[in-house]
Design a protein around this motif. Structure first.
Motif, short mmCIF file in Angstrom:
data_model
loop_
_atom_site.label_atom_id
_atom_site.label_comp_id
_atom_site.label_asym_id
_atom_site.label_seq_id
_atom_site.Cartn_x
_atom_site.Cartn_y
_atom_site.Cartn_z
N LYS A 76 1.07 -1.27 0.02
CA LYS A 76 -0.06 0.00 0.08
C LYS A 76 1.00 1.22 -0.04
CE LYS A 76 -3.37 -0.76 2.98
NZ LYS A 76 -4.76 -1.20 2.54
N GLY A 122 6.60 -5.13 3.16
CA GLY A 122 6.21 -5.82 1.82
C GLY A 122 6.05 -7.26 1.93
N ASP A 153 -6.67 -6.18 5.53
CA ASP A 153 -7.32 -7.13 6.19
C ASP A 153 -6.96 -8.77 6.29
OD1 ASP A 153 -8.57 -6.71 3.82
OD2 ASP A 153 -10.39 -6.43 4.51
N GLY A 154 -6.39 -8.65 4.67
CA GLY A 154 -5.88 -10.00 4.27
C GLY A 154 -4.58 -10.52 5.15
N GLU A 155 -3.93 -9.38 5.33
CA GLU A 155 -2.67 -9.68 6.00
C GLU A 155 -2.83 -10.14 7.33
OE1 GLU A 155 -0.68 -6.03 7.23
OE2 GLU A 155 1.23 -6.68 7.30
N GLU A 158 -1.40 -13.94 8.59
CA GLU A 158 -0.18 -14.04 8.90
C GLU A 158 -0.05 -14.34 10.61
OE1 GLU A 158 2.39 -14.98 7.36
OE2 GLU A 158 2.10 -14.37 5.20
N GLN A 186 -8.63 -9.22 -0.49
CA GLN A 186 -7.33 -9.44 -0.48
C GLN A 186 -7.06 -9.78 -1.76
OE1 GLN A 186 -8.03 -12.68 2.60
NE2 GLN A 186 -5.93 -13.24 1.95
N LEU A 187 -5.68 -10.50 -2.17
CA LEU A 187 -5.51 -10.63 -3.63
C LEU A 187 -6.60 -11.59 -4.38
CD1 LEU A 187 -1.45 -11.20 -4.41
CD2 LEU A 187 -3.76 -12.19 -6.07
N LYS A 245 -12.23 -0.73 -1.34
CA LYS A 245 -10.96 -0.93 -1.99
C LYS A 245 -10.92 -0.12 -3.22
CE LYS A 245 -7.44 -4.35 -2.67
NZ LYS A 245 -7.11 -5.62 -2.05
N HIS A 259 -6.78 -4.56 -6.89
CA HIS A 259 -5.72 -4.83 -5.98
C HIS A 259 -4.32 -4.62 -6.64
CE1 HIS A 259 -3.33 -6.57 -2.80
NE2 HIS A 259 -2.59 -7.15 -3.75
N GLU B 56 1.88 -18.50 4.99
CA GLU B 56 2.77 -19.50 4.50
C GLU B 56 3.37 -20.44 5.36
OE1 GLU B 56 3.02 -16.18 4.14
OE2 GLU B 56 2.46 -15.98 1.88
N PHE B 81 8.53 -16.66 0.16
CA PHE B 81 7.55 -16.91 1.23
C PHE B 81 7.11 -18.19 1.47
CE2 PHE B 81 5.69 -12.91 -0.61
CZ PHE B 81 6.66 -11.92 0.09
N ARG B 85 10.37 -17.13 4.50
CA ARG B 85 9.33 -17.10 5.54
C ARG B 85 9.07 -18.40 6.44
NH1 ARG B 85 5.99 -12.92 5.87
NH2 ARG B 85 4.68 -13.05 7.85
C1 LIG Z 1 4.07 -12.91 3.32
C2 LIG Z 1 3.33 -12.34 2.33
N1 LIG Z 1 2.78 -13.37 1.42
C3 LIG Z 1 2.03 -13.19 0.31
C4 LIG Z 1 2.25 -11.79 -0.32
C5 LIG Z 1 1.63 -11.28 -1.56
N2 LIG Z 1 0.31 -10.26 -1.28
C6 LIG Z 1 0.69 -8.83 -1.55
S1 LIG Z 1 -0.66 -8.13 -1.03
C7 LIG Z 1 -1.60 -9.30 -0.92
C8 LIG Z 1 -2.88 -9.18 -0.47
C9 LIG Z 1 -2.99 -8.60 0.81
O1 LIG Z 1 -4.41 -8.14 1.20
P1 LIG Z 1 -4.67 -6.98 2.32
O2 LIG Z 1 -3.68 -7.09 3.54
O3 LIG Z 1 -6.20 -7.31 2.37
O4 LIG Z 1 -4.43 -5.67 1.64
P2 LIG Z 1 -5.40 -4.51 0.77
O5 LIG Z 1 -6.54 -4.83 0.41
O6 LIG Z 1 -5.28 -3.39 1.66
O7 LIG Z 1 -4.41 -4.30 -0.67
C10 LIG Z 1 -0.95 -10.53 -1.00
C11 LIG Z 1 -1.30 -12.06 -0.83
C12 LIG Z 1 2.97 -10.81 0.45
N3 LIG Z 1 3.19 -9.46 -0.13
N4 LIG Z 1 3.60 -11.23 1.49
#
Ligand SMILES: Cc1ncc(C[n+]2csc(CCOP(=O)(O)OP(=O)(O)O)c2C)c(N)n1
Ligand SMILES: [Mg+2]
Lengths: 284, 320
Positions: A76, A122, A153-155, A158, A186-187, A245, A259, B56, B81, B85
């Motif tokens: 972002k 990242g 929110d996808g994040e 982890e 998310q993605l 989004k 995305h 992951e 990842f 990771r």
């Molecule tokens: C550890 C890790 N796994 C996978 C990715 C690939 N990736 C980048 S953005 C994303 C989706 C993120 O979604 P969200 O957190 O909801 O972000 P937003 O909707 O705000 O763009 C993914 C899977 C990454 N950057 N880091």
């Protein structure tokens, strides 16, 4: 708590349009970019950098008494670049280097390439643990600085986030304020289809956080809430920010496809027109 | 060189084919099913496709658990990842527990060219090489990606395969090509110098060999698609017959193919080497060809490194 006046709110709305324009200008210089998550967080970033964060100084980006901001979801970063350039941390001339060899504006932020960046995110799930470390360190030093984080929110998938969530409340980091940009995508699609983390507020509460839920595009609500933290003494604060989004660009807004946007020149022109119209309406 | 193909797409087609042949094959996604080209598999076998979102390390453990029940999980996502990771899970749950899981790191090397070091993976082979029993595949063209995908699923044991994202030229004739796990392929015989290439930059090594050949240099070109177990025999033979070995990889020069070859040669047939790759620095960002050019990985640059290597020790005025 700080209550925005109507005039102040209008001022911030103008700023937000300008930030959206900056994001677009950067992406235009390359041929693609993570626009959706940059635009859903635009009002949050506007409120943070123009009303909330203290001692943010482009002339002295490492000021010891500054509040810290971390964009945990590093993809972002275009909105981070947009606001830092607007505030004068670096020149907007850098926008045109996006996608070029050795650009200081890579697709994820690098604190050693640009002033004003607090962490190299990242790889998702790194921002919150780093922020907890900062918050604990600042507390040890009896600093009054706060640490603010925006997460995707996808994040939240982890596990490191939940480790950090436990650690933050265990160490009573009430100088830590986390915003979840709840854009519901998310993605790979809708967060609740990909991996459901609801009921989200209950999860954070169970980890010892004090939580609130707001409209993440309503500047008055954002400023009210952010300036009211910590919501409870001795507890870290979590704000679920309901957003859309790619907010502000009609053909991208609220879509999974926003995305990572591969731009077409015609679409850029249309997006520019839409943002110009909003700016005009606001009298900017 | 003929037409180019998206390596991820080729992988996706092969995965769907493997799913057809073997009903135990499962496709596992970390919020990147379509980016990892698992859509074709998902459409054919929706019940054998599982999505877990962005977690992951946890998913790697889940794959090990699935494998204990006889499934063959193929877990594919962005390379760093599923190597860095989740390293502890790769080591313990897949390596130590010897579980039959296939992990595919896509967009490996520098191929996420403008996303910077968090998304580039220049250390994946180095990390995976330290895990006992881990097979490491790094196919060098679309024909080989397809064959390697099918072979990795047939092989019993943990496998890591890396693929890039930049379109790859077809180097091999599919009707004649045979993939043998652990066996390198001599693409060209030669006696002055050996270039050993792997993966995404095999085509660049081949280009360098062509350039040098036109200048009258006799170049041996070896393709190492399996970095572990390494084809010791083929490499030692080349060292004995040509001397001078040059390795070419889209990876750090330490710990990867170059490191593996150097370890072999140092103990069995000390041979002068040059290792081409990224040298102890985080990758930069920029257009893909310009980026790999920063690290000397373009065909003409590889040829130049070889030329200097060949000239070393020779008299500068007479070449004797
Ligand atoms: C550890 C890790 N796994 C996978 C990715 C690939 N990736 C980048 S953005 C994303 C989706 C993120 O979604 P969200 O957190 O909801 O972000 P937003 O909707 O705000 O763009 C993914 C899977 C990454 N950057 N880091
Ligand atoms: Mg999201």
């Amino acid at each position: 708590m700080y209550k925005l006046t109507d005039a102040e709110e209008l001022e911030l709305k103008k700023r937000a349009v300008q930030l959206r324009k900056n994001v677009l200008a950067i992406i235009k210089a390359g041929d693609a970019g993570h626009i959706g998550g940059a635009l859903s967080a635009t009002e949050l970033m506007t409120a943070l950098y123009y009303k909330v964060l203290k001692n943010i100084d482009p002339k002295n980006p490492k000021r010891e008494d500054r509040d810290r901001f971390l964009m945990s979801a590093g993809h972002k970063c275009l909105i981070v670049y947009a606001v830092l350039a607007e505030l004068g941390f670096f020149s907007k001339d850098l926008f045109s280097t996006y996608f070029k060899l050795n650009s200081k504006l890579p697709g994820h932020p690098d604190m050693h390439k640009l002033p004003g960046i607090e962490s190299n995110t990242g790889s998702l799930g790194h921002g919150l643990p780093i922020a907890v470390g900062m918050a604990v360190g600042l507390n040890i030093d009896k600093s009054s600085s706060k640490v603010y984080v925006i997460m995707g929110d996808g994040e939240l998938g982890e596990g490191t986030n939940w480790e950090a969530a436990a650690a933050a409340s265990h160490h009573k980091t009430d100088n830590l304020v986390v915003m979840v940009d709840r854009n519901k995508f998310q993605l790979g699609g809708k967060t609740n289809d990909v991996m459901n983390f609801e009921p989200l507020a209950d999860k954070w509460k169970a980890f010892g956080w004090s939580t609130r839920s707001i409209d993440g595009h309503n500047l008055k609500e954002i400023v009210d809430t952010l300036t009211d933290a910590p919501f409870e003494k001795g507890k870290p604060s979590l704000i679920i920010c309901n957003t859309l989004k790619a907010k502000g660009i009609s053909f991208l807004q609220d879509t999974a496809a926003s995305h990572y946007w591969k731009v077409s020149p015609e679409q850029v022109v249309q997006a520019e027109k839409e943002l110009d119209a909003v700016a005009k309406e606001l009298g900017a | 060189m003929s037409d180019k193909k998206d390596p991820r797409k080729t992988f996706g087609e092969a995965l769907a084919e493997a799913g057809e042949k073997n009903s135990r094959v499962m496709a596992i996604s970390a919020d990147s099913s379509s980016g990892s080209q698992m859509t074709m598999f998902k459409n054919k076998f929706p019940e054998r496709h599982l999505e877990f979102g962005i977690m992951e390390p946890g998913i790697t453990g889940i794959c090990a658990g699935l494998a204990t029940t006889g499934k063959i999980p193929v877990f594919a996502t962005i390379a760093p990842f599923v190597t860095g990771r989740n390293f502890d899970q790769m080591k313990v749950d897949l390596g130590y527990m010897k579980q039959n899981v296939k992990v595919v790191g896509r967009c490996a090397g520098l191929s996420y060219y403008h996303l910077g070091p968090t998304h580039q993976s220049l250390e994946d082979v180095a990390l995976m090489r330290t895990i006992p029993g881990m097979t490491i595949l790094n196919p060098g063209d679309p024909v080989e990606i397809k064959a390697a995908t099918l072979a990795m699923i047939e092989h019993v044991g943990p496998v890591f395969m890396k693929i890039g994202s930049d379109p790859m030229p077809v180097l091999f004739d599919e009707s004649k090509y045979k993939f043998q796990l652990g066996k390198g392929i001599t693409m060209k015989e030669g006696s002055d110098i050996t270039i050993i290439g792997t993966g995404t930059v095999l085509c660049r090594a081949a280009e360098a060999a062509d350039i040098l050949e036109k200048e009258g240099v006799s170049v041996r070109l070896i393709n190492i698609h399996t970095i572990k177990p390494l084809d010791n025999e083929l490499i030692l033979k080349a060292a004995e017959e040509t001397g001078k070995i040059v390795t070419v990889e889209e990876h750090y020069t330490n710990g990867g193919l170059g490191g593996a070859v150097a370890e072999l040669l140092a103990q069995n047939c000390p041979t002068e080497m040059r290792m081409i790759g990224v040298n102890d620095q985080f990758g930069s960002n920029g257009p893909y060809d310009e980026l790999i050019g920063l690290y000397g990985l373009l065909g003409p640059q590889i040829a130049d490194t070889c030329r200097k290597f060949l000239a070393k020790g020779k008299c500068s005025c007479c070449g004797g």
